[in-house]
Motif scaffolding. Structure first.
Motif, PDB file in Angstrom:
ATOM      1  N   GLY A   1       2.951  13.041  -9.255  1.00  0.00           N
ATOM      2  CA  GLY A   1       2.455  13.737 -10.437  1.00  0.00           C
ATOM      3  C   GLY A   1       1.675  14.978 -10.061  1.00  0.00           C
ATOM      4  O   GLY A   1       1.493  15.288  -8.877  1.00  0.00           O
ATOM      5  N   PRO A   2       1.172  15.708 -11.061  1.00  0.00           N
ATOM      6  CA  PRO A   2       0.447  16.961 -10.789  1.00  0.00           C
ATOM      7  C   PRO A   2      -0.885  16.710 -10.095  1.00  0.00           C
ATOM      8  O   PRO A   2      -1.557  15.707 -10.357  1.00  0.00           O
TER       9      PRO A   2
ATOM     10  N   ARG B   1      -4.708   9.077 -11.804  1.00  0.00           N
ATOM     11  CA  ARG B   1      -3.671   8.177 -11.289  1.00  0.00           C
ATOM     12  C   ARG B   1      -4.265   7.177 -10.305  1.00  0.00           C
ATOM     13  O   ARG B   1      -3.897   5.998 -10.301  1.00  0.00           O
ATOM     14  N   ILE B   2      -5.181   7.635  -9.462  1.00  0.00           N
ATOM     15  CA  ILE B   2      -5.796   6.736  -8.481  1.00  0.00           C
ATOM     16  C   ILE B   2      -6.532   5.603  -9.187  1.00  0.00           C
ATOM     17  O   ILE B   2      -6.362   4.422  -8.857  1.00  0.00           O
ATOM     18  N   VAL B   3      -7.352   5.935 -10.169  1.00  0.00           N
ATOM     19  CA  VAL B   3      -8.115   4.908 -10.883  1.00  0.00           C
ATOM     20  C   VAL B   3      -7.184   3.980 -11.652  1.00  0.00           C
ATOM     21  O   VAL B   3      -7.367   2.750 -11.670  1.00  0.00           O
ATOM     22  N   THR B   4      -6.158   4.550 -12.279  1.00  0.00           N
ATOM     23  CA  THR B   4      -5.218   3.751 -13.065  1.00  0.00           C
ATOM     24  C   THR B   4      -4.474   2.747 -12.190  1.00  0.00           C
ATOM     25  O   THR B   4      -4.345   1.568 -12.542  1.00  0.00           O
ATOM     26  N   VAL B   5      -3.976   3.202 -11.042  1.00  0.00           N
ATOM     27  CA  VAL B   5      -3.246   2.308 -10.142  1.00  0.00           C
ATOM     28  C   VAL B   5      -4.178   1.245  -9.565  1.00  0.00           C
ATOM     29  O   VAL B   5      -3.838   0.062  -9.509  1.00  0.00           O
ATOM     30  N   PHE B   6      -5.365   1.658  -9.154  1.00  0.00           N
ATOM     31  CA  PHE B   6      -6.326   0.725  -8.561  1.00  0.00           C
ATOM     32  C   PHE B   6      -6.699  -0.374  -9.557  1.00  0.00           C
ATOM     33  O   PHE B   6      -6.654  -1.572  -9.228  1.00  0.00           O
ATOM     34  N   LEU B   7      -7.034  -0.006 -10.774  1.00  0.00           N
ATOM     35  CA  LEU B   7      -7.399  -1.004 -11.770  1.00  0.00           C
ATOM     36  C   LEU B   7      -6.192  -1.841 -12.180  1.00  0.00           C
ATOM     37  O   LEU B   7      -6.338  -3.025 -12.512  1.00  0.00           O
TER      38      LEU B   7
ATOM     39  N   PRO C   1       0.809  -1.232   0.000  1.00  0.00           N
ATOM     40  CA  PRO C   1       0.000   0.000   0.000  1.00  0.00           C
ATOM     41  C   PRO C   1       0.834   1.270   0.000  1.00  0.00           C
ATOM     42  O   PRO C   1       0.399   2.301  -0.519  1.00  0.00           O
ATOM     43  N   ARG C   2       2.036   1.215   0.552  1.00  0.00           N
ATOM     44  CA  ARG C   2       2.891   2.400   0.552  1.00  0.00           C
ATOM     45  C   ARG C   2       3.369   2.723  -0.853  1.00  0.00           C
ATOM     46  O   ARG C   2       3.534   3.888  -1.221  1.00  0.00           O
ATOM     47  N   GLN C   3       3.591   1.691  -1.664  1.00  0.00           N
ATOM     48  CA  GLN C   3       3.949   1.917  -3.060  1.00  0.00           C
ATOM     49  C   GLN C   3       2.768   2.484  -3.836  1.00  0.00           C
ATOM     50  O   GLN C   3       2.938   3.318  -4.727  1.00  0.00           O
ATOM     51  N   VAL C   4       1.569   2.015  -3.494  1.00  0.00           N
ATOM     52  CA  VAL C   4       0.369   2.567  -4.119  1.00  0.00           C
ATOM     53  C   VAL C   4       0.281   4.062  -3.844  1.00  0.00           C
ATOM     54  O   VAL C   4       0.057   4.868  -4.748  1.00  0.00           O
ATOM     55  N   ALA C   5       0.471   4.445  -2.585  1.00  0.00           N
ATOM     56  CA  ALA C   5       0.417   5.861  -2.221  1.00  0.00           C
ATOM     57  C   ALA C   5       1.479   6.657  -2.962  1.00  0.00           C
ATOM     58  O   ALA C   5       1.207   7.760  -3.453  1.00  0.00           O
ATOM     59  N   ALA C   6       2.684   6.099  -3.078  1.00  0.00           N
ATOM     60  CA  ALA C   6       3.767   6.802  -3.767  1.00  0.00           C
ATOM     61  C   ALA C   6       3.431   7.010  -5.238  1.00  0.00           C
ATOM     62  O   ALA C   6       3.675   8.089  -5.803  1.00  0.00           O
ATOM     63  N   GLN C   7       2.878   5.982  -5.896  1.00  0.00           N
ATOM     64  CA  GLN C   7       2.506   6.115  -7.308  1.00  0.00           C
ATOM     65  C   GLN C   7       1.396   7.144  -7.495  1.00  0.00           C
ATOM     66  O   GLN C   7       1.411   7.936  -8.448  1.00  0.00           O
TER      67      GLN C   7
END
Length: 204
Positions: free
Chosen positions: A91-92, A99-105, A81-87
């Protein structure tokens, strides 16, 4: 006082915490799962897990590093989850929703990730212990870090609304298999959801 017992070389050693062995890592994980389920994330300590597993606390640090890592492995999460938060935060701000939707999917669409996330989501909706554990762990490792970047008085509410939207989508697409969302391509979902997620985060 515990009596000394000879080691294989014939030298006495003092009884106490046992050293690591072939099953030590698994025993630590089993103790951690029990502690997390019973006491939650905040109430679990590495020292208590080590005591329950019958090992020195240093071994828990050796195998897992810290409580966050132990939590991730105990729940068999497919991604840190920490990597998720970092990703998400890399970005802007005006593209945060995308980015949230892209990482989640991205997590859900990988074969291993989808299998493990399905199992986890089923456990969350059927077990209060697992639900509480996920609330505490994910709040600490994802919701708090993302909310802090918004610098808004209701930032945690906004991020929590994002979580409800994403969880609802995951239930509909991957568990209930509601059409046409179940068969929609990922890019379409990203394009449709990103503006709403962005609105949650940055709208006045």
């Amino acid at each position: 006082m515990s009596p000394a017992t000879p080691d294989p070389a014939g030298k006495p050693r003092t009884a106490g915490r046992r050293p690591g062995g072939p099953d030590t890592r698994g025993e630590i994980l089993a103790a951690a799962r029990e502690s997390f389920a019973g006491k939650g994330f905040a109430g679990t300590s590495l020292r208590a897990v080590a005591r329950e597993a019958g090992v020195d606390a240093a071994l828990v640090h050796h195998y897992f590093g810290g409580k966050d890592e132990l939590f991730i492995e105990a729940l068999a999460l497919p991604i840190d989850p920490r990597q998720v938060a970092a990703q998400i935060l890399a970005g802007p701000p005006d593209e945060l929703g995308r980015r949230i939707v892209t990482v989640f999917l991205g997590v859900w669409e990988s074969p291993d990730g989808q299998q493990r996330m399905k199992a986890l989501l089923r456990s969350v909706v059927s077990s209060e212990d697992v639900a509480r554990l996920m609330r505490e762990g994910i709040t600490k490792m994802i919701i708090h870090p993302v909310a802090e970047t918004l610098e808004l008085p209701d930032a945690e509410l906004r991020v929590s609304l994002v979580a409800t939207h994403l969880i609802g989508m995951a239930l509909s697409r991957y568990l209930i298999e509601l059409e046409p969302i179940a068969s929609a391509d990922v890019q379409t979902l990203i394009n449709r959801m990103a503006p709403t997620i962005q609105h949650y985060l940055t709208a006045p």
